[in-house]
Design an enzyme around this catalytic site. Structure first.
Site, short mmCIF file in Angstrom:
data_model
loop_
_atom_site.label_atom_id
_atom_site.label_comp_id
_atom_site.label_asym_id
_atom_site.label_seq_id
_atom_site.Cartn_x
_atom_site.Cartn_y
_atom_site.Cartn_z
CD1 TRP A 141 -1.29 16.99 -8.93
CD2 TRP A 141 0.61 15.86 -9.19
NE1 TRP A 141 -1.14 16.19 -7.82
CE2 TRP A 141 0.02 15.48 -7.96
CE3 TRP A 141 1.82 15.28 -9.57
CZ2 TRP A 141 0.60 14.53 -7.11
CZ3 TRP A 141 2.39 14.34 -8.72
CH2 TRP A 141 1.79 13.98 -7.52
CG ASP A 142 -5.15 15.37 -9.45
OD1 ASP A 142 -4.35 16.28 -9.16
OD2 ASP A 142 -5.96 14.89 -8.64
CD GLU B 258 -1.54 19.23 -1.64
OE1 GLU B 258 -2.53 19.16 -0.91
OE2 GLU B 258 -1.58 19.61 -2.82
CD GLN C 177 -0.17 13.99 -2.10
OE1 GLN C 177 -0.57 14.92 -1.43
NE2 GLN C 177 -0.52 13.82 -3.37
C1 BGC Z 1 -3.62 16.19 -3.24
C2 BGC Z 1 -3.04 16.72 -4.52
C3 BGC Z 1 -4.09 16.64 -5.62
C4 BGC Z 1 -5.37 17.33 -5.19
C5 BGC Z 1 -6.47 17.16 -6.22
C6 BGC Z 1 -4.90 16.95 -2.91
O1 BGC Z 1 -5.47 16.44 -1.76
O2 BGC Z 1 -2.70 16.32 -2.19
O3 BGC Z 1 -1.91 15.99 -4.88
O4 BGC Z 1 -3.60 17.22 -6.77
O5 BGC Z 1 -5.82 16.79 -3.99
O6 BGC Z 1 -6.79 15.83 -6.40
#
Ligand code: BGC
Length: 831
Positions: free
Chosen positions: A406-407, A536, A650
Site C-alpha cells: 500500500w506504500d 502491524e 505506526q
Molecule cells: C509496515 C507496512 C509497510 C511495509 C513495507 C512494514 O514495516 O508496517 O505498513 O507497508 O513495511 O514498507
C-alpha cells in the site's frame, strides 16, 4: 525518534558525494547510489566487482516485475495461503568492467587512491566516480566513470569509462563481462523466511559474444520468465588538448577545458573510434567477456562506452527478445552517451520544475538535500509502463522481496498525482491490469463478488505468507480507491473514471459490502471484524477505526462514481454493469452501510480507539525491553506478547484523520492525536511523516517540525540502519507530503482544494508547486504571508478555485493572491 544524527555525506545542493571508499559502509552506499528508471534498477556497485560477502555488499540488477517463485514451506498452511512466493530476481550483471594498466589490475584497495569522489547527480540523473589511482608499480591514471539508467530508453543503461595516463605511456585494457553467476541475498534481506530464491535461479539458454556484443538469455526455473540482456562496446582514444605534458594531476580545470574542446569537435570522436581494438572474447558457461585495449600516451584519454540492455518475456514474445535487445543496443549507440545524458537532465528538469521544494531557514541546505534525495529516488523508481508498480524499496535492493505494498497508493501516489500525474496514472493502471487476479483472490476469501487486492505482490497475486500481517490488511482495497479518487479529483480526468476507474472502485467496494454485518449488539451499526489495520502490532481486530473510515468513504465514492456514470455515460454504465454483473440494489446497500458504519468511540476522552479491544490491552512499559531489542520487536518477542499491549507500531487512526480531516473538527483531531502520540512507537518508517502532517493541522507546528526532521533525512543518514536493503519509498514520498500537506496544509477533499499554511519557527520561508487540473499553482509562505500564484494556466479552464484558511480564492493567468499567515493554521476542515 532519531534526529540530529551527523550527516553521512557532505551537505550539498544537488548532489550526494561519497568522499572515501570504505568496505564498512559499502553495502549501505550501494543503495544511496542506486539508479533506476522504473524498469531497470541497478545498485551502486563498482565496475571492479569486488569480493564483498553477504554482509558487505550486494551486486544487484533488477527488472521491475521480473520475479522468481519458490514453493513456500509452511509449518502449518491455511486454506488460501499463497503456495508460491514471488521474489524480485537478481539478474545477470553487465556493469562489471575490469581495468588493467600495463597488466596491473585497478583495485581501490591496492596502490593508492587520491582525489576520490563518487557523486550522485540529482539534477542531471547520473552517477559519477572520479579518482586518481597510482598502481603498486607507480603508474598513475585519472579515472572517471559515469553511469546512467536512461529515462528515455527504458531498456538501456549506459556507462562511460574514461582512463587518462598521467605519468606513462602504456596499455589500457578493459575486460567487460556479462556475469550470469548471480543469486539473491535472500538470507540477509529476509532472515526469518525459509523460502526464496536460494542459489542461482536462471537457467542459461544463450551466452555468447558477437563482435563487440555480449548476449544472454535465461529462463527462471519456476516462474518460467525469460530475461534477455546484452552489452555493446566502443573504445576510442582521444588526445586531450590543453593538457600539458607532465605535471597534470588535478581533476580540475585543465580536464574540463579538454572536455569542452572535444565536444565542440564531433569528428574527434570519429577519429578516436578508428583506434579501437577488440582483442578477443571468451565465453564460459556463466560469463562472457569482451576484451578491449588501446595504447595510450600521457595526454591522451581512453574511453570505453558501454551500452547495456535488458528485456524480458513479460514485455514481448520470447522469440523477439534477441532482435529487440540487439536493436536497442544499436539505437543507444547511435544516440550516444552524451545525448542519453542530456536527455536525463531534460527529463529531470521537467520534474524538478514542479516538484522541487525551497526552504530558507535553519538547516535548510541539509533539509533540501534530504528532500531532493527522497524525491529523486521516487522519480526514478516508479513503474511507468502500466504493467508494473513500485516496490516498497523501489528497485534499489532486495528488501521485502521487491514487493509492492500500500506504500505506493498512500505515500507515493499523492506526491505523483500533484507533480507527475501521468506517472501516477501508470501506477493506477498497474492495479487495473491486475484486477482479474484480485477478483480471483476475493473468491478464495469467500467473497462471491468483487475484487480483493493483495497485501504484497509483484504479479498481482497475493504473496504475503503470514495472513495476520498480510491478507488481513483489507484496507489495501480502500487505499487503492483513495489514491484513485484523489487522482480523479486533482486531474479531473473523467475519461479515466469511465474507462477504468469506475470498474476498480466498484469491484473493490463490493468487498466492504460483504465483509461486515449490521450488528444487533451495536445498535444495527455496520461492523467489520477480524481485519488488520495499518498498525502491524494490533492484528485481526474488530472495527479498526482506519479500516471502517476508509471503507465508508470508499463506498461513498464508489456509489457517487457509478451514479455519475449512470447519468453522464449511460452506455459505459450499462457495459460495466453487464461486465461485472452489477445490480442497482448494491448501491442501496452501500448507501445504508455509509449511513450506519460503526466506529469505536470512548466518550470520556472523546477519542476513537484504534479498534474495539485497544483500550483493554495492557499498557506498554518500554523500560522492560532491553534497548537493543526495542526497535525489533517481531525479531525478539512472540507476536502474542506484542499484540496484547496497548501500543502501536505506526500511524493508524491518525492516518485516517489526516486523509479525511474534513470530516472531523480540529478539536477532535487534536484529542486523538494527543492520545496516539503517547502510544505510538514509530517502528515503521511510514509513521513520523503522518504524525507531522496531522500536528500541523492542529497547530502543533514545532512538534510537526520535529517529526519532519525525523523523516526528511531518514534514508540519507540511515536512521533505521537498514538502508542496505533498499530505500524506504513510502517515507521518501511522505516527506513531500509533510511539507505540502503538512506545513502547507493542502487537502483535496470533495473536489475542493484547500490550504492552511503554517511556518515553523526555524524557517524564514518555504515554497512549493502543485499541478491541479491542468494548471500549476505556486505557494510561497513567509512569516507574514502566504502567496498563491498561478504559474501555468490550463488553456480551457482559465481559472483556478481553491480555499485558504476556509476563505475562497480564485486565480487566473499570471495573477496572485496573498493571505496573512495564521500562526496556528486556521480552519482546515469543514466542520
Ligand atoms: C509496515 C507496512 C509497510 C511495509 C513495507 C512494514 O514495516 O508496517 O505498513 O507497508 O513495511 O514498507
Amino acid at each position: 525518534m532519531i534526529t540530529g544524527k551527523k550527516p553521512i555525506y557532505p551537505i550539498e545542493e544537488w548532489t550526494v558525494t561519497e568522499e572515501i571508499f570504505d568496505r564498512e559502509t559499502n553495502y549501505r552506499n550501494e543503495t544511496t547510489f542506486s539508479l533506476s528508471n522504473g524498469y531497470i534498477g541497478t545498485r551502486g556497485t563498482f565496475e571492479e566487482a569486488y569480493d564483498f560477502d553477504v554482509d558487505t555488499g550486494l551486486e544487484g540488477n533488477f527488472v521491475n516485475g521480473f520475479y522468481e517463485s519458490e514453493k513456500i514451506r509452511y509449518g502449518e498452511a491455511n486454506f488460501g495461503s499463497p503456495t508460491y512466493s514471488q521474489s524480485l530476481l537478481n539478474l545477470p550483471n553487465l556493469k562489471e568492467t575490469k581495468l588493467y594498466i600495463d597488466g596491473e589490475a585497478f583495485h581501490m584497495e591496492r596502490g593508492t587512491v587520491t582525489e576520490y569522489a563518487r557523486v550522485l547527480h540529482m539534477k542531471e540523473g547520473f552517477l559519477e566516480r572520479r579518482l586518481v589511482w597510482t598502481s603498486p608499480e607507480g603508474k598513475a591514471v585519472r579515472i572517471r566513470i559515469q553511469r546512467l539508467v536512461s529515462f528515455v530508453m527504458e531498456h538501456i543503461m549506459a556507462v562511460r569509462y574514461e582512463v587518462t595516463p598521467l605519468n606513462f605511456t602504456g596499455k589500457v585494457r578493459f575486460e567487460s563481462k556479462l556475469q550470469a553467476d548471480v543469486e539473491n541475498h535472500t538470507r540477509k534481506t529476509n532472515p526469518i523466511v525459509d523460502y526464496g530464491p536460494f542459489g542461482r535461479k536462471l537457467d542459461v539458454e544463450r551466452l555468447e559474444q558477437d563482435g563487440r556484443l555480449l548476449y544472454y538469455e535465461g529462463t527462471t526455473q519456476t516462474s518460467r520468465l525469460t530475461v534477455s540482456c546484452g552489452s555493446s562496446h566502443r573504445l576510442y582514444v582521444q588526445e586531450i588538448s590543453g593538457m600539458a605534458a607532465g605535471g597534470e594531476t588535478a581533476c580540475g580545470e585543465k580536464e574540463e577545458k579538454g572536455r569542452e574542446e572535444e565536444t565542440a569537435r564531433g569528428e574527434k570522436e570519429e577519429r578516436g573510434r578508428e583506434e579501437e581494438t577488440v582483442c578477443g572474447m571468451q565465453a564460459g558457461e556463466l560469463e562472457a567477456v569482451c576484451v578491449l585495449e588501446a595504447e595510450a600516451a600521457k595526454g591522451e584519454r581512453v574511453t570505453l562506452d558501454k551500452m547495456i540492455c535488458y528485456a524480458t518475456s513479460l514485455d514481448m514474445n520470447r522469440e523477439t527478445l534477441e532482435n529487440f535487445v540487439r536493436g536497442e543496443l544499436e539505437k543507444a549507440e547511435v544516440t550516444g552517451y552524451e545525448t542519453l545524458k542530456a536527455q536525463q537532465a531534460e527529463c529531470l528538469s521537467r520534474f524538478w520544475e514542479t516538484a522541487d521544494i525551497a526552504i530558507e531557514g535553519k538547516d535548510d541546505s541539509a533539509l533540501v538535500q534530504g528532500l531532493r534525495f527522497n524525491q529523486f529516488h521516487i522519480f526514478q523508481s516508479a513503474g511507468k509502463n502500466g504493467r508494473t508498480g513500485m516496490g516498497a524499496k523501489g528497485l534499489s535492493g532486495e528488501g521485502y522481496e521487491g514487493h509492492y505494498f500500500w506504500d505506493t497508493e498512500m505515500y507515493v501516489l499523492p506526491m505523483l498525482v500533484y507533480t507527475q500525474p501521468e506517472k501516477a496514472e501508470k501506477l493506477l493502471d498497474y492495479r487495473y491490469h491486475t484486477l482479474e487476479q484480485a477478483r480471483e483472490r476475493a473468491r478464495v476469501l469467500g467473497h462471491e463478488k468483487g475484487a480483493l487486492f493483495p497485501w504484497r505482490t509483484i504479479n498481482g497475486e497475493e504473496a504475503s505468507t503470514y495472513y495476520p500481517l498480510g491478507t488481513a490488511q483489507y484496507h489495501i482495497n480502500a487505499d487503492i480507491a483513495y489514491a484513485l479518487s484523489l487522482y480523479l479529483q486533482v486531474t479531473a480526468n473523467r475519461g479515466y473514471l469511465k474507462e477504468k476507474g469506475a470498474e476498480v472502485l466498484a469491484e473493490t467496494a463490493r468487498i466492504w459490502a460483504d465483509v461486515g454485518s449490521f450488528a444487533a449488539c451495536k445498535d444495527g451499526r455496520y461492523c467489520i471484524c477480524c481485519v488488520t489495520g495499518p498498525d502491524e502490532y494490533n492484528v485481526l481486530v474488530d472495527n479498526n477505526f482506519y479500516t471502517n473510515l476508509m471503507a465508508r468513504e470508499h463506498l461513498r465514492n464508489a456509489a457517487a462514481a457509478l451514479r455519475w456514470l449512470m447519468e453522464e455515460e449511460p452506455e459505459a454504465y450499462e457495459k460495466l454493469k453487464a461486465k461485472i454483473d452489477f445490480a442497482e440494489s448494491e448501491l442501496t446497500l452501500w448507501d445504508e452501510i455509509v449511513e450506519k458504519m460503526y466506529f469505536p468511540y470512548e466518550e470520556e476522552r472523546g477519542i476513537y480507539p484504534m479498534d474495539d479491544g485497544f483500550l483493554m490491552r495492557k499498557t506498554w512499559d518500554e523500560e522492560k525491553i532491553p534497548a537493543e531489542k526495542r526497535a525489533w520487536l517481531y525479531e525478539n518477542y512472540h507476536p502474542l506478547f506484542i499484540m496484547r499491549h496497548r501500543m502501536s507500531k505506526q500511524a493508524d487512526a491518525v492516518l485516517g484523520l489526516y486523509l479525511h480531516s474534513n470530516l472531523f473538527s480540529k478539536e477532535e483531531i487534536r484529542r486523538n492525536y494527543d492520545f496516539y502520540k503517547e502510544v505510538t512507537l514509530h517502528h515503521s518508517s511510514l509513521s513520523t511523516c503522518i504524525f507531522g502532517i496531522v500536528a500541523c493541522g492542529i497547530g502543533y507546528v514545532e512538534e510537526a517540525y520535529e517529526y519532519f526532521m525525523q523523516s526528511a533525512r531518514m534514508d540519507l543518514d540511515d536512521y533505521h540502519n537498514n538502508f542496505y536493503a533498499g530505500i524506504h519509498a513510502a517515507n521518501m514520498a511522505g516527506t513531500w507530503q509533510a511539507v505540502v500537506n503538512g506545513f502547507g496544509g493542502m487537502r483535496c477533499q470533495n473536489g475542493v482544494l484547500r490550504f492552511a499554511p503554517v511556518l515553523p519557527q526555524a524557517w524564514e520561508r518555504y515554497s512549493f508547486k502543485v499541478k491541479y487540473q491542468g494548471s500549476v499553482l505556486g505557494v510561497s509562505v513567509t512569516k507574514e504571508k502566504a502567496v498563491f500564484s498561478l504559474i501555468k494556466c490550463h488553456p480551457e479552464n482559465g481559472k483556478i478555485h481553491f480555499m485558504v484558511y476556509g476563505e475562497e480564492a480564485e486565480l487566473d493567468k499570471d495573477s496572485e493572491v496573498c493571505f496573512g499567515l495564521r500562526a496556528k493554521g486556521g480552519q482546515l476542515g469543514e466542520r
